[in-house]
Design a protein around this motif. Structure first.
Motif, PDB file in Angstrom:
ATOM      1  N   LEU A  43       1.491  -1.009  -0.104  1.00 16.49           N
ATOM      2  CA  LEU A  43      -0.124   0.171   0.209  1.00 16.49           C
ATOM      3  C   LEU A  43       0.809   1.518   0.347  1.00 16.49           C
ATOM      4  N   ALA A  44       1.675   1.107   0.985  1.00 11.60           N
ATOM      5  CA  ALA A  44       3.180   2.307   0.525  1.00 11.60           C
ATOM      6  C   ALA A  44       3.835   3.085  -0.586  1.00 11.60           C
ATOM      7  N   LYS A  45       4.297   1.505  -1.674  1.00 12.35           N
ATOM      8  CA  LYS A  45       4.559   1.198  -2.515  1.00 12.35           C
ATOM      9  C   LYS A  45       3.602   2.354  -3.932  1.00 12.35           C
ATOM     10  N   ILE A  46       1.903   1.585  -3.908  1.00 14.49           N
ATOM     11  CA  ILE A  46       1.367   2.321  -4.543  1.00 14.49           C
ATOM     12  C   ILE A  46       0.938   4.038  -4.177  1.00 14.49           C
ATOM     13  N   ASN A  47       0.581   4.676  -2.898  1.00 12.60           N
ATOM     14  CA  ASN A  47       0.457   5.102  -1.877  1.00 12.60           C
ATOM     15  C   ASN A  47       1.583   6.411  -3.015  1.00 12.60           C
ATOM     16  N   ASP A  48       3.151   5.742  -2.684  1.00 11.07           N
ATOM     17  CA  ASP A  48       4.694   6.918  -3.312  1.00 11.07           C
ATOM     18  C   ASP A  48       4.195   6.155  -4.839  1.00 11.07           C
ATOM     19  N   GLU A  49       3.673   5.633  -5.828  1.00 13.91           N
ATOM     20  CA  GLU A  49       3.999   5.952  -7.144  1.00 13.91           C
ATOM     21  C   GLU A  49       2.932   6.580  -7.387  1.00 13.91           C
ATOM     22  N   GLU A  50       1.659   7.145  -6.601  1.00 18.94           N
ATOM     23  CA  GLU A  50       0.638   8.426  -7.617  1.00 18.94           C
ATOM     24  C   GLU A  50       1.262   9.175  -7.496  1.00 18.94           C
ATOM     25  N   ILE A  51       0.922  10.013  -8.914  1.00 14.94           N
ATOM     26  CA  ILE A  51       1.801  11.121  -8.977  1.00 14.94           C
ATOM     27  C   ILE A  51       0.169  11.683 -10.086  1.00 14.94           C
ATOM     28  N   ARG A  52      -0.055  13.187  -8.870  1.00 19.14           N
ATOM     29  CA  ARG A  52      -0.803  14.251  -8.477  1.00 19.14           C
ATOM     30  C   ARG A  52      -0.525  14.463 -10.469  1.00 19.14           C
ATOM     31  N   VAL A  53      -1.820  14.690 -10.761  1.00 18.77           N
ATOM     32  CA  VAL A  53      -1.456  16.052 -12.168  1.00 18.77           C
ATOM     33  C   VAL A  53      -2.554  17.414 -12.083  1.00 18.77           C
ATOM     34  N   VAL A  54      -1.392  18.206 -11.520  1.00 17.49           N
ATOM     35  CA  VAL A  54      -1.803  19.634 -11.772  1.00 17.49           C
ATOM     36  C   VAL A  54      -2.213  20.348 -13.006  1.00 17.49           C
ATOM     37  N   SER A  55      -2.586  20.837 -13.675  1.00 18.18           N
ATOM     38  CA  SER A  55      -3.424  21.771 -14.700  1.00 18.18           C
ATOM     39  C   SER A  55      -2.452  22.842 -14.807  1.00 18.18           C
ATOM     40  N   VAL A  56      -1.743  23.773 -15.153  1.00 20.71           N
ATOM     41  CA  VAL A  56      -1.558  25.255 -14.935  1.00 20.71           C
ATOM     42  C   VAL A  56      -1.904  25.998 -15.703  1.00 20.71           C
ATOM     43  N   LEU A  57      -2.267  27.415 -14.901  1.00 23.14           N
ATOM     44  CA  LEU A  57      -2.579  28.406 -16.349  1.00 23.14           C
ATOM     45  C   LEU A  57      -2.112  29.504 -15.345  1.00 23.14           C
ATOM     46  N   ASP A  58      -1.522  29.759 -15.919  1.00 20.77           N
ATOM     47  CA  ASP A  58       0.335  31.716 -15.760  1.00 20.77           C
ATOM     48  C   ASP A  58       0.048  32.397 -17.071  1.00 20.77           C
ATOM     49  N   GLU A  59      -0.356  33.465 -16.175  1.00 20.10           N
ATOM     50  CA  GLU A  59      -0.710  34.512 -16.768  1.00 20.10           C
ATOM     51  C   GLU A  59       0.281  35.431 -16.890  1.00 20.10           C
ATOM     52  N   SER A  60       1.472  35.120 -15.728  1.00 24.48           N
ATOM     53  CA  SER A  60       2.142  36.476 -15.726  1.00 24.48           C
ATOM     54  C   SER A  60       3.878  36.052 -16.614  1.00 24.48           C
ATOM     55  N   ALA A  61       4.344  36.664 -16.040  1.00 23.49           N
ATOM     56  CA  ALA A  61       5.859  36.547 -16.576  1.00 23.49           C
ATOM     57  C   ALA A  61       6.751  35.503 -16.026  1.00 23.49           C
ATOM     58  N   PHE A  62       6.508  35.295 -14.661  1.00 28.42           N
ATOM     59  CA  PHE A  62       6.914  35.394 -14.230  1.00 28.42           C
ATOM     60  C   PHE A  62       7.771  33.625 -13.307  1.00 28.42           C
ATOM     61  N   PHE A  63       6.732  33.008 -13.640  1.00 33.40           N
ATOM     62  CA  PHE A  63       6.466  31.531 -13.641  1.00 33.40           C
ATOM     63  C   PHE A  63       6.533  30.247 -14.825  1.00 33.40           C
TER      64      PHE A  63
END
Length: 446
Positions: A43-63
């Motif tokens: 269970l710990a291995k499954i939990n560690d292998e989970e990759i969360r996908v985060v979408s990024v909407l960056d309207e700035s020029a800094f990041f």
């Protein structure tokens, strides 16, 4: 007297090991323990292998170039979308969340206006990683305003670890004391569980013989003290037999699991349980290998012989003390329900030893709290074992403390067994009355 005591010990031992529930638990317990360890690791291995996908909407020029894939997060950049469109896309694609970075005049304003949108409360590891990216960029911006260049900032950000060494010149590493305390705590926890389980067996055995009136026949041929001592020793030998079978069979099962399923132990022992994101260079791998070698050497340098011998010494003395109390309680009551008022005061020192031992030994194994609880007889079998992985002598437990704790345990056992024998002698033939603490004190004066 010795022959009668031997017969009682043999009777108690055989009655316990031939019991069907004893045999079943002797076989099933190692399977359950190894199965639980494998399940937790899986269970710990499954939990560690989970990759969360985060979408990024960056309207700035800094990041624009600051968010890189890591062990836990993968980023998907959404360009030329409105905030509502980005939210709808993130939801429809079932991504973990949306990081929105608005267009502001400065890095400070941009960071303070950024939002992470998720379906529910976000994971702490995710928020910490995102905050780390913002923090790094904010720090760089603030230093640049003070005249620090990007190259200078990179050199400033380089992590630092102090070199550690013993006076003899051997390289050491942080975290070893905690590992040693955990190993000692494992031995101490095993003692606590053994005392609770097999002390209860002694108590229930006394209650069963008392309620069935068999005790009246037995008492006519042996002294109450002999009977009590025989029960304690017989049950302890049965417990040691079962415990030894558990250790051997669980070790063999664990070895079989590692060999059959090919468990990569090295993958579970990286520093702090985590792997740095991104590819590692040769120098980083060499550093990790060096640290692993030091960890392995430190663990092998633990005085395992002393620890195992001390485990049996403290286990035997601790068990004899607590099982004497359990036997006295069993003699004082008529049924197991009446024992509840007496059980908690017995278990309390054991629980206190576990919790106080971990907190004190982790932070300061030679402090007054750790030393005091490792000398106090009702807690020393657990707390002293937490300190002993450091060895005896310089840098470890002083020899006088080790010897004093054993002497105090022996004296306490002799005192408690004599007091318990008085309660046992009086209570074993009393029926139909629920005893109180006041009456137990009165029995001690007989």
């Amino acid at each position: 007297m010795a022959s009668k005591l031997g017969l009682i010990i043999k009777r108690e031992y055989l009655a316990k090991v031939r019991n069907r529930s004893f045999i079943v638990m002797t076989i099933l317990s190692p399977l359950l323990m190894v199965g639980m360890i494998v399940l937790i690791a899986y269970l710990a291995k499954i939990n560690d292998e989970e990759i969360r996908v985060v979408s990024v909407l960056d309207e700035s020029a800094f990041f624009q170039t600051e968010f890189h894939p890591s062990k836990n997060i993968s980023y998907v950049h959404m360009d030329e979308l409105t905030l509502e469109q980005a939210k709808d896309s993130t939801n429809s694609l079932e991504y973990y969340g949306l990081l929105y970075i608005p267009n502001k005049a400065t890095v400070e304003e941009t960071a303070n206006s950024a939002y992470l949108f998720t379906k529910d409360n976000p994971n702490t590891a995710v928020t910490q990683e995102l905050e780390g990216v913002f923090q790094k960029q904010l720090r760089q911006d603030r230093l640049q305003k003070l005249g620090v260049s990007s190259e200078q900032f990179s050199s400033i950000e380089k992590p630092f670890e102090i070199n550690l060494s013993t006076f003899e010149g051997e390289k050491s590493i942080k975290g070893i004391n905690e590992i040693k305390a955990i190993i000692g705590g494992g031995f101490g926890y095993a003692i606590m569980m053994f005392i609770i389980i097999y002390g209860g067996f002694v108590m229930r055995s006394v209650i069963e013989e008392k309620t069935s009136r068999i005790i009246e026949v037995i008492i006519s041929s042996v002294k109450p003290f002999q009977l009590m001592l025989g029960k304690i020793i017989g049950n302890s030998l049965a417990g040691i037999t079962q415990f030894s079978i558990w250790i051997v069979s669980a070790s063999l099962l664990m070895l079989a699991v590692v060999l059959v399923f090919g468990v990569d132990v090295a993958a579970l022992t990286s520093e702090n349980g985590a792997v740095a994101p991104g590819p590692m260079g040769v120098s980083q791998l060499e550093t990790m290998d060096g640290k692993m070698m030091i960890y392995a050497k430190e663990i092998l340098d633990i005085p395992w012989g002393l620890l195992i011998v001390s485990f049996f010494i403290y286990f035997i003395l601790g068990y004899l003390i607590y099982s004497s109390i359990y036997a006295a309680i069993g003699a004082a009551v008529d049924n197991e329900t009446d024992t509840q008022q007496f059980i908690f005061p017995i278990i309390l020192p054991l629980m206190l030893a576990i919790y106080v031992g971990f907190f004190s030994v982790f932070s300061n194994p030679h402090g007054p709290i750790a030393v005091g609880f490792s000398l106090f007889p009702l807690t020393s079998p657990i707390v002293m074992l937490m300190r002993l992985p450091g060895g005896i002598g310089e840098g470890g437990v002083p020899l006088w403390q080790f010897l004093l704790s054993i002497v105090l345990l022996i004296i306490t056992f002799l005192g408690i067994v004599s007091l318990a024998a008085k309660i046992y002698r009086t209570g074993i033939l009393m029926y139909g009355k629920k005893p109180t603490y006041k009456e137990l004190i009165k029995w001690l004066r007989y």
